[in-house]
Enzyme design. Sequence first.
Site, short mmCIF file in Angstrom:
data_model
loop_
_atom_site.label_atom_id
_atom_site.label_comp_id
_atom_site.label_asym_id
_atom_site.label_seq_id
_atom_site.Cartn_x
_atom_site.Cartn_y
_atom_site.Cartn_z
CE1 TYR A 163 47.32 55.29 138.26
CE2 TYR A 163 48.12 55.53 135.99
CZ TYR A 163 48.28 55.04 137.28
OH TYR A 163 49.38 54.30 137.59
N GLY A 214 50.81 22.53 169.25
CA GLY A 214 50.25 23.46 170.22
C GLY A 214 51.19 24.61 170.57
NE ARG A 223 40.28 29.08 165.09
CZ ARG A 223 40.62 29.40 166.34
NH1 ARG A 223 39.68 29.75 167.20
NH2 ARG A 223 41.88 29.39 166.73
CG ASN A 283 41.48 33.03 166.52
OD1 ASN A 283 42.69 32.86 166.45
ND2 ASN A 283 40.87 33.33 167.66
CG ASN A 310 52.00 54.64 135.18
OD1 ASN A 310 50.97 54.24 134.63
ND2 ASN A 310 52.32 54.30 136.40
N GLY A 352 40.99 32.12 176.24
CA GLY A 352 41.29 31.45 177.50
C GLY A 352 40.84 32.34 178.65
CB ALA A 356 40.05 69.58 125.62
CB ALA A 360 53.83 33.24 163.58
CD GLU A 381 43.39 28.09 176.00
OE1 GLU A 381 42.89 28.49 174.93
OE2 GLU A 381 44.05 28.83 176.74
C1 UD1 Z 1 45.31 31.30 172.30
C2 UD1 Z 1 45.45 30.99 173.78
C3 UD1 Z 1 44.26 31.59 174.53
C4 UD1 Z 1 44.20 33.09 174.26
C5 UD1 Z 1 44.20 33.41 172.76
C6 UD1 Z 1 44.41 34.88 172.54
C7 UD1 Z 1 46.61 28.84 173.92
C8 UD1 Z 1 46.46 27.39 174.20
N1 UD1 Z 1 45.47 29.57 173.97
O1 UD1 Z 1 44.11 30.70 171.82
O2 UD1 Z 1 44.35 31.36 175.91
O3 UD1 Z 1 43.04 33.65 174.89
O4 UD1 Z 1 45.29 32.73 172.10
O5 UD1 Z 1 44.28 35.23 171.19
O6 UD1 Z 1 47.71 29.30 173.68
N2 UD1 Z 1 50.57 28.37 167.33
C9 UD1 Z 1 51.79 27.84 167.01
N3 UD1 Z 1 51.93 26.50 167.01
C10 UD1 Z 1 50.91 25.64 167.31
C11 UD1 Z 1 49.66 26.21 167.63
C12 UD1 Z 1 49.52 27.58 167.64
O7 UD1 Z 1 52.74 28.57 166.73
O8 UD1 Z 1 51.13 24.42 167.29
C13 UD1 Z 1 50.42 29.85 167.30
C14 UD1 Z 1 49.38 30.34 166.30
O9 UD1 Z 1 49.99 30.61 165.06
C15 UD1 Z 1 48.83 31.58 166.98
C16 UD1 Z 1 49.09 31.35 168.45
O10 UD1 Z 1 49.99 30.27 168.56
O11 UD1 Z 1 49.53 32.76 166.58
C17 UD1 Z 1 47.82 30.99 169.20
O12 UD1 Z 1 47.18 29.91 168.53
P1 UD1 Z 1 45.65 29.93 168.18
O13 UD1 Z 1 45.29 28.64 167.57
O14 UD1 Z 1 45.25 31.17 167.49
O15 UD1 Z 1 45.07 29.92 169.69
P2 UD1 Z 1 43.75 30.57 170.22
O16 UD1 Z 1 42.66 29.56 170.12
O17 UD1 Z 1 43.52 31.90 169.63
MG MG Z 2 44.35 32.96 168.07
#
Ligand code: UD1
Ligand code: MG
Length: 420
Positions: free
Chosen positions: A334, A78, A16, A229, A354, A141, A391, A10, A156
Amino acid sequence: MKNVVAIILAAGRGTRMKSDTPKVLHNLLGTPIIFYVIDALNNAGVKDIITVAGYGSPLLKRAIGRRTKFVIQKKLLGSGDAVIRAKAVLGSGFSGNVLVICGDTPLVKYETIKDLINKHNNSGASATILTAKLKDPTGYGRILRDDGKSVSKIVEEIEAGLYEEVIDEINVGTYCFKAKDLYEALAVVKPDNRKKEIFLTDVIEILHNKGRRIESVLTEDESSAIGINDRSGLAEASAVLKKRILDSLMLSGVTVEDPATTTIYPGVEIGRDTVIRPNTVIESGVTIGQRCLIGPFARLRGGVKLDTEVEVGNFVELVRTTIGARARVKHHTYLGDAIVGRDVNIGAGTITANFDGVKKNRTIIEDGAFIGVGARLIAPVKVGRRATVGAGCVVPKNKNVPGGATVVGIPARIIRKQRV
Ligand code: UD1
Ligand code: MG
């Protein structure tokens, strides 16, 4: 679920979404996206959870509190790097299973998580991936299989070639790994892709090339796979969740006249033979008894509890209010922080004042009272049993109306009093 630690990814900024709020804290039918993920894990029996936070981590930490452990990913390198950061909390000696789930996939069901863990345990695989087949796999992916059988790689979207793009089986972003195999493979993943990120998904090909077993579970319900996203993904998830909630209420004996215009948040209980009329919004934390009639155009907010056969009509807003059996609140009203007894009639346009600017105050309306149209009740105030408020009357705060009394005017004065 023993020997399974979950990691929720997270940390991503959610670029996006075009928002200052971390993506996983955006509300989906009134509840932050990530809470659905935590609930699903808990319901699947996974209690040991590590959230990897990054962008907006103080906000995330405050929202989640003690529900999960935390680790901060300072540089967003990543999803693979995020899992590497979690190792510090997991401990290097951990030899159990790691369930990784994306914080932005709130519709994955707890039953599916259970299935995934069970299959992983029973097969002895190094990794078990949750997959889905989508009509439109854009953005996800893609799952590659050897001879169409065992999973060999996840590609990906931005790296996918023409033949890979047409694959309709996708990675949901939920996986179970043997911790040792996962971290061994992650240690050699390179950010050699267009995003220059360490992709968690690269681990699959590495394990496969080492001859390790990769298993998968295909979700039957493709809508569970939605990864939020952007704002349209949020709206799409909202529509799916809304339908899930309405379908389950209808199955339990509630009539929903027009599902298209009815929004019911999670965590609402409604008794059988209650009818929900069009354009009604019912938020989390509302309980409605049997044989009630709600709407059209009603809004019921948190902390509302209706007994049986209550009628709530058009343009009525209720919040933190309890209403007794057979009471009627039918038009333009209300009621906030009120306790309304049985067989009460609330006339059109009644307002409880209230909030005094500092705190919220209570209005009590006892059994059988009759409130005339356009009455304003300034809380804290009580209207006694079988009293009548005329009323247009304004009942000032602390000027309680005795049981059986009739009050009229501004401010209210007693013109009659009956024994009750
Ligand atoms: C990712 C998957 C993809 C999958 C999709 C499903 C990867 C490389 N790809 O793509 O295969 O189909 O989710 O929804 O994992 N995050 C981090 N740190 C980072 C980058 C991301 O914690 O440095 C977290 C984001 O907060 C998110 C999750 O990882 O909750 C996935 O990242 P996101 O950028 O949404 O990847 P997708 O392009 O959706
Ligand atoms: Mg995602």
